[in-house]
Motif scaffolding. Structure first.
Motif, PDB file in Angstrom:
ATOM      1  N   UNK A 188      -4.723 -12.240  -0.603  1.00 19.23           N
ATOM      2  CA  UNK A 188      -4.835 -11.617   0.724  1.00 19.23           C
ATOM      3  C   UNK A 188      -4.757 -10.099   0.564  1.00 19.23           C
ATOM      4  N   UNK A 189      -5.262  -9.382   1.542  1.00 16.49           N
ATOM      5  CA  UNK A 189      -5.116  -7.916   1.545  1.00 16.49           C
ATOM      6  C   UNK A 189      -3.964  -7.537   2.473  1.00 16.49           C
ATOM      7  N   UNK A 190      -3.243  -6.483   2.098  1.00 14.12           N
ATOM      8  CA  UNK A 190      -2.160  -5.952   2.940  1.00 14.12           C
ATOM      9  C   UNK A 190      -2.285  -4.437   3.044  1.00 14.12           C
ATOM     10  N   UNK A 191      -1.846  -3.916   4.187  1.00 14.68           N
ATOM     11  CA  UNK A 191      -1.699  -2.460   4.310  1.00 14.68           C
ATOM     12  C   UNK A 191      -0.228  -2.166   4.599  1.00 14.68           C
ATOM     13  N   UNK A 192       0.121  -0.878   4.573  1.00 16.18           N
ATOM     14  CA  UNK A 192       1.487  -0.440   4.885  1.00 16.18           C
ATOM     15  C   UNK A 192       2.550  -1.048   3.947  1.00 16.18           C
ATOM     16  N   UNK A 193       2.213  -1.152   2.679  1.00 13.32           N
ATOM     17  CA  UNK A 193       3.147  -1.700   1.680  1.00 13.32           C
ATOM     18  C   UNK A 193       3.886  -0.529   1.032  1.00 13.32           C
ATOM     19  N   UNK A 194       5.208  -0.688   0.925  1.00 17.19           N
ATOM     20  CA  UNK A 194       6.052   0.410   0.402  1.00 17.19           C
ATOM     21  C   UNK A 194       5.817   0.674  -1.085  1.00 17.19           C
ATOM     22  N   UNK A 195       5.954   1.932  -1.465  1.00 20.14           N
ATOM     23  CA  UNK A 195       5.925   2.333  -2.883  1.00 20.14           C
ATOM     24  C   UNK A 195       4.712   1.828  -3.657  1.00 20.14           C
ATOM     25  N   UNK A 196       3.548   1.948  -3.069  1.00 19.91           N
ATOM     26  CA  UNK A 196       2.345   1.629  -3.852  1.00 19.91           C
ATOM     27  C   UNK A 196       1.651   2.943  -4.170  1.00 19.91           C
ATOM     28  N   UNK A 197       1.014   2.993  -5.327  1.00 17.52           N
ATOM     29  CA  UNK A 197       0.258   4.189  -5.702  1.00 17.52           C
ATOM     30  C   UNK A 197      -1.149   3.753  -6.046  1.00 17.52           C
ATOM     31  N   UNK A 198      -2.144   4.599  -5.736  1.00 20.05           N
ATOM     32  CA  UNK A 198      -3.533   4.161  -5.946  1.00 20.05           C
ATOM     33  C   UNK A 198      -3.917   3.988  -7.413  1.00 20.05           C
ATOM     34  N   UNK A 199      -3.076   4.481  -8.345  1.00 20.37           N
ATOM     35  CA  UNK A 199      -3.444   4.314  -9.760  1.00 20.37           C
ATOM     36  C   UNK A 199      -2.485   3.390 -10.516  1.00 20.37           C
ATOM     37  N   UNK A 200      -1.654   2.642  -9.765  1.00 17.44           N
ATOM     38  CA  UNK A 200      -0.679   1.751 -10.414  1.00 17.44           C
ATOM     39  C   UNK A 200      -0.889   0.302  -9.960  1.00 17.44           C
ATOM     40  N   UNK A 201      -1.151  -0.576 -10.925  1.00 16.61           N
ATOM     41  CA  UNK A 201      -1.194  -2.006 -10.594  1.00 16.61           C
ATOM     42  C   UNK A 201       0.189  -2.585 -10.873  1.00 16.61           C
ATOM     43  N   UNK A 202       0.582  -3.569 -10.058  1.00 21.24           N
ATOM     44  CA  UNK A 202       1.930  -4.127 -10.214  1.00 21.24           C
ATOM     45  C   UNK A 202       1.876  -5.650 -10.331  1.00 21.24           C
ATOM     46  N   UNK A 203       2.777  -6.168 -11.165  1.00 20.78           N
ATOM     47  CA  UNK A 203       2.852  -7.601 -11.365  1.00 20.78           C
ATOM     48  C   UNK A 203       4.321  -8.012 -11.216  1.00 20.78           C
TER      49      UNK A 203
END
Ligand SMILES: Cc1cc2nc3c(=O)[nH]c(=O)nc-3n(C[C@H](O)[C@H](O)[C@H](O)COP(=O)(O)OP(=O)(O)OC[C@H]3O[C@@H](n4cnc5c(N)ncnc54)[C@H](O)[C@@H]3O)c2cc1C
Length: 386
Positions: A188-203
Motif C-alpha cells: 500500500x502507499x502511505x503519506x505523512x509517515x514520520x522520519x522518512x527521507x527520499x534517499x533512504x529505504x527502510x526494512x
C-alpha cells in the motif's frame, strides 16, 4: 470503427509482456534486423503491485543495452535516487551507505517509461490492449491467436515475459505453483509517515513474524511504498490472512506504530504473487524461452525481481541471436539459455533461498547477524545477498 478482417502479422520474435523483462529483451534486439513484436494485454500506463525498488543490476543492464539510459532515467521526474538502507530489528538498526545508487519509481510510471524507451530506440512493433489466447508451436514456427480478434501473429520464437501468471509458461510447460518457492505479498502507499527521507529505504523485521520483513520505500510525491511478503506454504499451512497480518505488523512493532501514528493510507492494500528463483523448472523449450517472473526469477531473501527480469531479457535476446545465426530454434540450442540463466542468476538465488530458510527456522540467527552487523565484512556479505 474499422472491421477486423483477420490479418496475419508475421514476425521473427514474439515477446509476450511489456514489463521490465519484455522491454529489456526488445531493447537488446534493437540492432539485429529481426522483426520483433511485443504484445501486452494491459493498456498502458498500467500499475503492477511491487515495492518499486530498482536495484543497480537493472539499471546497469539497461545501461549496457542502451548507453545513456541511467542518465535519462535519473532525470525522469518520477525517479527517486536511493543512497542508504536502514534495516531495523528489535529496536536496533544497521545502516548501509550505497557506493552506487539504487532507485525507486512507481511501476505505473517506470513500466510506461521503459515501453517508451522501446518505442523510441527500437523498431519493435508494440501491441498493447492485445490479449493473447492460444499459442501453437510446430516445426515451422509459432502462431498466436488473440482474444476477441481474428488477427493471428506468427514468429520463429516466442518469449514469455508475461509475469507471475504467464500464459506462455502455462501453455508450453508442465509448471505448477510450488508454494515452497512462492511468496504472497501485499503493498500500500502511505503519506505523512514520520522520519522518512527520499534517499533512504527502510526494512523492519518483527520477531513475531520470524524472518519476514516489512519494507518502507520512499517514492516520489512524499509518499512511501509499504509492503510485506510471506512464503505461500506458510500462508496455507497457518491459514494466514495476509492483509490482516499486514496491519497487525504495525500494531506489534513499537517502532512502526510510532512511525505510522499519523500516516494516511493512499489507496487500497493490494496483493500479488512473487515466484522465487530457488526452483525454476525448465525456462526454455522448442521455440520458446521464459524470462523474469514468468521464469520464476525473484530473490527468495529480498523478493526483488526487476533486476533479474531485465538481465534475463538480455540473456534471452543473446539466445535469440544465436538461434537465428544457426537457423535452429529447437529445444537443444535453447539449453544454452538455461545454462546462462543458471550461471548469471539462479545459483545466487538458490544460495539466498538457503539463507532464507535457515533464518526462518532459526530466527535467533538474526540477533547474531544484527550484533555482527557493525562489522564491514558482514555488511558487505548481507549486501551481496539481496
Ligand atoms: C508486492 C511485491 C513487491 C515487490 N517488490 C519488488 C521490489 O521492490 N523490487 C524488485 O526488484 N522487485 C519487486 N517485486 C518483484 C517484481 O515486481 C517482479 O519480479 C517484476 O515485475 C518482474 O518483471 P517481469 O517483466 O518479469 O514481469 P511483470 O512486471 O509482471 O510484467 C509482465 C507484463 O506481462 C503482461 N501480461 C501478463 N499476462 C499477460 C498475458 N496473458 N498476455 C499478455 N501480457 C500479459 C502484464 O500486463 C505486464 O505488463 C515485487 C513483487 C511483489 C508482488
Amino acid at each position: 470503427m474499422k472491421e477486423d478482417t483477420g490479418t496475419v502479422k508475421n514476425y521473427d520474435v514474439l515477446i509476450i509482456g511489456a514489463g521490465p523483462g519484455g522491454c529489456s529483451c526488445a531493447i537488446a534486439l534493437k540492432d539485429t534486423g529481426l522483426r520483433v513484436a511485443i504484445i501486452d494485454k494491459a493498456t498502458f500506463p498500467r500499475d503492477k503491485v511491487c515495492g518499486e525498488l530498482m536495484h543497480r543490476k537493472a539499471v546497469e543492464t539497461l545501461e549496457s543495452l542502451l548507453p545513456g539510459f541511467e542518465k535519462t532515467f535519473k532525470q525522469f521526474p518520477k525517479t527517486l535516487v536511493l543512497k542508504h538502507t536502514q534495516i531495523n530489528y528489535k529496536g536496533r538498526m544497521i545502516k548501509f551507505d550505497w557506493k552506487n545508487e539504487s532507485y525507486t519509481c512507481p511501476r505505473m510510471d517506470l513500466d510506461n517509461f521503459l515501453l517508451g524507451q522501446v518505442k523510441e530506440h527500437t523498431p519493435t512493433d508494440v501491441f498493447t490492449s492485445t490479449q493473447p489466447d492460444k499459442i501453437t508451436v510446430t516445426n515451422d514456427g509459432v502462431t498466436l491467436t488473440i482474444k476477441g480478434s481474428t488477427t493471428v501473429f506468427t514468429g520463429e520464437i516466442i518469449i514469455g515475459a508475461d509475469g507471475a501468471n504467464s500464459i506462455v509458461a502455462k501453455q508450453l510447460t508442465e509448471r505448477t505453483l510450488d508454494r515452497k518457492h512462492y511468496l504472497g505479498a501485499v503493498r500500500a502507499y502511505y503519506s505523512n509517515v514520520k522520519d522518512t527521507k527520499p534517499d533512504v529505504s527502510e526494512v523492519f523485521f518483527s520477531p513475531k513474524f520470524g524472518l519476514n520483513y516489512l519494507w518502507v520505500f520512499p517514492v516520489e510525491g512524499g509518499k512511501v511504498n509499504v509492503g510485506f511478503g510471506l512464503l505461500s506454504q506458510n500462508i496455507a499451512d497457518q491459514k494466514i490472512n495476509l492483509k490482516e497480518t499486514f496491519y497487525k505488523y504495525f500494531k506489534d512493532s513499537p517502532e512502526l506504530s510510532a512511525k505510522f501514528k499519523d500516516a494516511i493510507q493512499e489507496g487500497p492494500l493490494e496483493g500479488f504473487g512473487v515466484p522465487l528463483g530457488s526452483s525454476i523448472g525448465a525456462p526454455s523449450g522448442n521455440r520458446f524461452m521464459l524470462l523474469g517472473d514468468a521464469a520464476s526469477l525473484s530473490n527468495p531473501l529480498s523478493g526483488t525481481g526487476i533486476g533479474n527480469a531485465v538481465l534475463s531479457g538480455k540473456l534471452a535476446a543473446n539466445q535469440v541471436k544465436t538461434c537465428f545465426a544457426i537457423g535452429d530454434f529447437s529445444a537443444t540450442p535453447m539449453l544454452q539459455y538455461d545454462d546462462e540463466l543458471q550461471k548469471a542468476i539462479v545459483n545466487d538465488l538458490v544460495a539466498s533461498y538457503k539463507v532464507q530458510r535457515s533464518l526462518s527456522k532459526m530466527p535467533f540467527i538474526l540477533d547474531v547477524v544484527f550484533w555482527l552487523g557493525k562489522y564491514e565484512k558482514v555488511k558487505k556479505y548481507i549486501q551481496s545477498m539481496v
